[in-house]
Design a protein around this motif. Structure first.
Motif, PDB file in Angstrom:
ATOM      1  N   TYR A  27       2.751   5.757  -3.057  1.00 34.23           N
ATOM      2  CA  TYR A  27       4.126   6.750  -3.496  1.00 34.23           C
ATOM      3  C   TYR A  27       3.864   6.911  -5.187  1.00 34.23           C
ATOM      4  O   TYR A  27       4.024   7.990  -5.503  1.00 34.23           O
ATOM      5  CB  TYR A  27       5.556   5.874  -3.073  1.00 34.23           C
ATOM      6  N   LEU A  28       3.624   5.728  -5.779  1.00 37.05           N
ATOM      7  CA  LEU A  28       3.458   5.887  -7.207  1.00 37.05           C
ATOM      8  C   LEU A  28       2.460   6.707  -7.554  1.00 37.05           C
ATOM      9  O   LEU A  28       2.446   7.398  -8.877  1.00 37.05           O
ATOM     10  CB  LEU A  28       3.619   4.509  -7.782  1.00 37.05           C
TER      11      LEU A  28
ATOM     12  N   GLN B 230       0.881  -1.125  -0.165  1.00 40.35           N
ATOM     13  CA  GLN B 230      -0.013  -0.029  -0.112  1.00 40.35           C
ATOM     14  C   GLN B 230       0.956   1.272  -0.204  1.00 40.35           C
ATOM     15  O   GLN B 230       0.609   2.234  -0.798  1.00 40.35           O
ATOM     16  CB  GLN B 230      -1.026  -0.078   1.229  1.00 40.35           C
ATOM     17  N   LYS B 231       2.177   1.258   0.718  1.00 36.94           N
ATOM     18  CA  LYS B 231       2.831   2.342   0.873  1.00 36.94           C
ATOM     19  C   LYS B 231       3.521   2.524  -0.580  1.00 36.94           C
ATOM     20  O   LYS B 231       3.655   3.696  -1.144  1.00 36.94           O
ATOM     21  CB  LYS B 231       4.065   2.009   1.667  1.00 36.94           C
TER      22      LYS B 231
ATOM     23  N   GLU C 150      15.226   4.002  -6.895  1.00 35.07           N
ATOM     24  CA  GLU C 150      15.821   4.105  -5.760  1.00 35.07           C
ATOM     25  C   GLU C 150      15.011   4.679  -4.410  1.00 35.07           C
ATOM     26  O   GLU C 150      15.189   4.313  -3.544  1.00 35.07           O
ATOM     27  CB  GLU C 150      16.829   5.620  -6.079  1.00 35.07           C
ATOM     28  N   ALA C 151      13.848   5.566  -4.692  1.00 40.12           N
ATOM     29  CA  ALA C 151      12.995   6.027  -3.630  1.00 40.12           C
ATOM     30  C   ALA C 151      12.230   4.893  -3.035  1.00 40.12           C
ATOM     31  O   ALA C 151      12.105   4.844  -1.960  1.00 40.12           O
ATOM     32  CB  ALA C 151      12.018   7.157  -4.217  1.00 40.12           C
ATOM     33  N   MET C 152      11.857   4.174  -3.829  1.00 40.57           N
ATOM     34  CA  MET C 152      10.715   2.941  -3.589  1.00 40.57           C
ATOM     35  C   MET C 152      11.773   1.835  -2.671  1.00 40.57           C
ATOM     36  O   MET C 152      11.284   1.381  -1.865  1.00 40.57           O
ATOM     37  CB  MET C 152      10.220   2.235  -4.662  1.00 40.57           C
ATOM     38  N   GLN C 153      12.986   1.753  -3.054  1.00 42.28           N
ATOM     39  CA  GLN C 153      14.104   0.864  -2.313  1.00 42.28           C
ATOM     40  C   GLN C 153      14.154   1.741  -0.892  1.00 42.28           C
ATOM     41  O   GLN C 153      14.416   0.518   0.177  1.00 42.28           O
ATOM     42  CB  GLN C 153      15.194   0.783  -3.015  1.00 42.28           C
ATOM     43  N   GLN C 154      14.230   2.614  -0.846  1.00 41.95           N
ATOM     44  CA  GLN C 154      14.237   3.287   0.744  1.00 41.95           C
ATOM     45  C   GLN C 154      13.012   2.987   1.270  1.00 41.95           C
ATOM     46  O   GLN C 154      12.960   2.755   2.576  1.00 41.95           O
ATOM     47  CB  GLN C 154      14.448   4.977   0.600  1.00 41.95           C
ATOM     48  N   LEU C 155      11.923   3.237   0.641  1.00 48.24           N
ATOM     49  CA  LEU C 155      10.640   3.041   1.537  1.00 48.24           C
ATOM     50  C   LEU C 155      10.570   1.375   1.877  1.00 48.24           C
ATOM     51  O   LEU C 155       9.829   1.112   2.936  1.00 48.24           O
ATOM     52  CB  LEU C 155       9.397   3.513   0.371  1.00 48.24           C
ATOM     53  N   ALA C 156      10.970   0.558   1.096  1.00 46.97           N
ATOM     54  CA  ALA C 156      10.867  -0.812   1.321  1.00 46.97           C
ATOM     55  C   ALA C 156      12.035  -1.266   2.321  1.00 46.97           C
ATOM     56  O   ALA C 156      11.748  -2.497   2.994  1.00 46.97           O
ATOM     57  CB  ALA C 156      11.205  -1.624  -0.091  1.00 46.97           C
ATOM     58  N   GLN C 157      12.979  -0.645   2.831  1.00 46.61           N
ATOM     59  CA  GLN C 157      13.829  -0.836   3.876  1.00 46.61           C
ATOM     60  C   GLN C 157      13.306  -1.120   5.243  1.00 46.61           C
ATOM     61  O   GLN C 157      12.522  -0.344   5.524  1.00 46.61           O
ATOM     62  CB  GLN C 157      14.969  -0.035   3.932  1.00 46.61           C
TER      63      GLN C 157
END
Length: 625
Positions: free
Chosen positions: A448-449, A443-444, A493-500
């Motif tokens: 974001y997208l 959902q996050k 890159e931004a979504m990789q940060q969100l997924a951490q």
């Protein structure tokens, strides 16, 4: 049969009903068995005698008079929800189309009763008798003479609260759905015949022979049970003209004009648009206009319309363009519908057009035919949605497939995207490591997208399988304005940060701000913060606390950190302080420190204890602070 024997009470209620007129010789016992023949025992018992009798009487009343070719529809309000009743000519897609429309309206369908029966009607459409679908012998002691029509009698029991205005909209929507189903079914053969005529016309064109052969092979493959044809139409290209400078009304605007009478199926109504804003070329972007006019002889795209027939998803559109000797568009034919389930399980090596793309990708990769990489690449291509592969250009497919191949060695989030040629929607493929996936994260990422691309979710499919990655296929439709054309690498890159995870973010802070501190001890240390601590503090806060935790030992079992709190105080003359006590092994008792703080003129507002667990050379340490 769920009810091998109707109860005497049910028959008494049916025969004693004075408000439903039936012809002479009407056999209620056989009619009831016919109507309820496919209902489950649990649903049969749940209806009870009253529900069984009322339901059948209502349907006989609704079907008592019907003009052949016209559906009878009734929406009944009940305490539990709505009851939808339909009597119409039997045809494919009725039940799933109506169910989809009800679900889209926010209603849950709990029970569907839909027997198919032969109805005997007189010239005026009056019901004379009923008979099983596989028989023409009426269920009547006095068999009448009349036209025999195969009919579908349907009851949909739903739950969900609606206001009167919504109920009227549902009735209107269901009328449209029934009309669209009838048009799509009755025009199925004319649409196929048009497609075959287009194939013959392609053979006469001056296109390269191999291109014509592959396109026609695909169209034949499509026509062989791989596509549910729902609509078709033809459009003519109208060039723009300036006209008489003294007569502004004499000028013509460049546009695509629907050929009157060319609409079939769900496109019989010329006002129904396939692509939002695609007729008035002057309002389109340069890229979109180029696609509409110069998109090549053959193209596949998604329409702007959700199918009202069969499945409630965006319809696929097959376009065939014909140009004059100067290369100017003359006419374009569109066929809209849905790929059948057979398409999604058939190997891409057997699908015309796709097989050619796959061969080119295999050659370009340079992998040996039987090598591990070649097989892995082929597996990746086979798992991608067929409708997406057909719409992607060769370069997009190649880059995505190769990237996914190398992604297997790196457990990190990956993002791939494709804008449709008319910039109406964007298709996003998000690959999330299986261990990191959660619905909360999903959902996050979707939110974001939506924010970054300026769209709203119209479709979301999750693929699990045996891969170490979960694949989220998200389709966003433009909301309000045009979609934002973003940089896919930056989004990834931004979504990789969100997924951490919190721990991974802490690791990133340490490696960034104090790489010399990163060692096997800290690798263990970063997993020692409790969930309650993580909910209250950021990884940056934890990084500030680490020096105090690292300094603790049995000899140096207490560390103190005093700072100004960033939270405002209700008394301007007061300053709020934050005191952190780091104690080895045993927590600091609040009763021990309160008197000390009082003597310092400090008033304790609240206390939040947290437990930390770390390890060094097998020694376990517990710290509360």
């Amino acid at each position: 049969m769920a009810n091998p024997q109707n109860s005497s009470e049910l028959l008494a209620r049916l025969t004693g009903a004075a408000d439903v007129a039936v012809p002479q010789g009407w056999d209620w016992d056989q009619v009831a068995k016919l109507f309820y023949q496919h209902i489950s025992p649990a649903d049969w018992n749940r209806l009870g005698v009253t529900g069984q009798a009322d339901g059948l009487l209502s349907m006989v009343d609704l079907g008592g008079q019907r003009a052949i070719g016209q559906p009878n529809l009734r929406v009944v309000e009940r305490a539990e929800g709505l009851l939808i009743e339909i009597v119409t000519d039997d045809m494919p897609f009725l039940v799933d189309s109506v169910t989809a429309a009800l679900n889209q309206a926010g209603l849950n369908v709990n029970l569907v009763i839909h027997p198919i029966m032969n109805a005997v009607r007189d010239e005026g459409g009056k019901l004379l008798a009923l008979a099983p679908s596989q028989s023409t012998e009426p269920l009547s002691s006095k068999p009448p003479k009349g036209a025999i029509v195969l009919e579908s009698w349907q009851q949909f029991f739903t739950t969900g609260a609606l206001v009167p205005a919504q109920i009227e909209l549902i009735s209107s929507k269901l009328t449209q759905v029934l009309r669209d189903v009838r048009h799509a079914v009755s025009d199925w053969q004319p649409m196929r015949q048009r497609l075959q005529a287009m194939q013959a016309r392609l053979q006469e064109s001056k296109l390269p022979a191999d291109e014509i052969a592959e396109v026609n092979a695909f169209l034949s493959w499509l026509d062989n049970g791989r596509f549910t044809f729902l609509g078709s139409r033809s459009l003519k290209y109208q060039p723009g003209t300036s006209g008489d400078k003294n007569d502004q009304d004499s000028s013509l605007e460049e546009r695509l004009v629907v050929v009157p009478g060319s609409g079939l199926g769900v496109l019989r109504d010329d006002s129904v648009t396939l692509f939002a804003g695609a007729r008035k070329l002057s309002d389109m972007s340069t890229k979109a206009k180029k696609f509409m006019l110069l998109g090549g002889t053959f193209s596949i795209v998604k329409t702007s319309q959700v199918a009202t027939v069969h499945r409630p998803v965006l319809m696929d559109a097959i376009g065939l363009r014909f140009y004059d000797a100067k290369g100017q568009l003359q006419e374009v034919f569109w066929f809209v519908g849905l790929f059948t389930s057979a398409v999604y399980v058939q190997s891409i090596l057997e699908i015309p057009l796709l097989r050619k793309k796959v061969k080119e990708i295999q050659e370009r990769s340079g992998f040996l035919a039987d090598s591990h990489n070649a097989k892995a690449l082929m597996h990746i291509l086979e798992t991608l949605p067929r409708d997406e592969l057909l719409q992607m250009d060769d370069e997009t497919i190649y880059q995505m497939a190769i990237s996914l191949l190398y992604l297997q060695d790196h457990q990190k989030l990956a993002l791939f995207g494709r804008y449709d040629p008319l910039l109406r929607f964007v298709s996003c493929f998000i690959y999330v490591p299986r261990l990191a996936y959660s619905t909360t994260l999903e959902q996050k990422l979707v939110r974001y997208l939506e924010d970054q691309l300026g769209g709203r979710q119209s479709q979301l499919l999750l693929q699990t399988g045996e891969s170490p990655f979960m694949r989220i296929h998200l389709v966003l439709t433009a909301s309000g304005g045009a979609l934002i054309e973003a940089d896919w690498n930056q989004l990834e890159e931004a979504m990789q940060q969100l997924a951490q995870s919190w721990e991974e973010r802490l690791e990133g802070v340490i490696r960034r701000d104090a790489p010399e501190l990163w060692n096997p001890y800290l690798q263990i240390l970063k997993n020692g913060f409790s969930l309650s601590y993580q909910e209250r503090f950021t990884p940056e806060n934890a990084f500030e606390d680490l020096p105090f935790l690292l300094a603790l030992s049995q000899k140096r079992n207490l560390k103190i950190h005093l700072s100004t709190d960033v939270l405002p105080t209700t008394h301007p003359q007061e300053q709020r302080l934050k005191l952190k006590l780091f104690q080895h092994a045993e927590p600091v008792a609040l009763a021990d420190i309160t008197p000390l703080l009082d003597r310092m003129g400090i008033r304790l507002i609240n206390e939040n204890p947290f437990r930390f667990v770390g390890a060094v050379a097998m020694a376990r340490r517990n710290c509360c602070f």
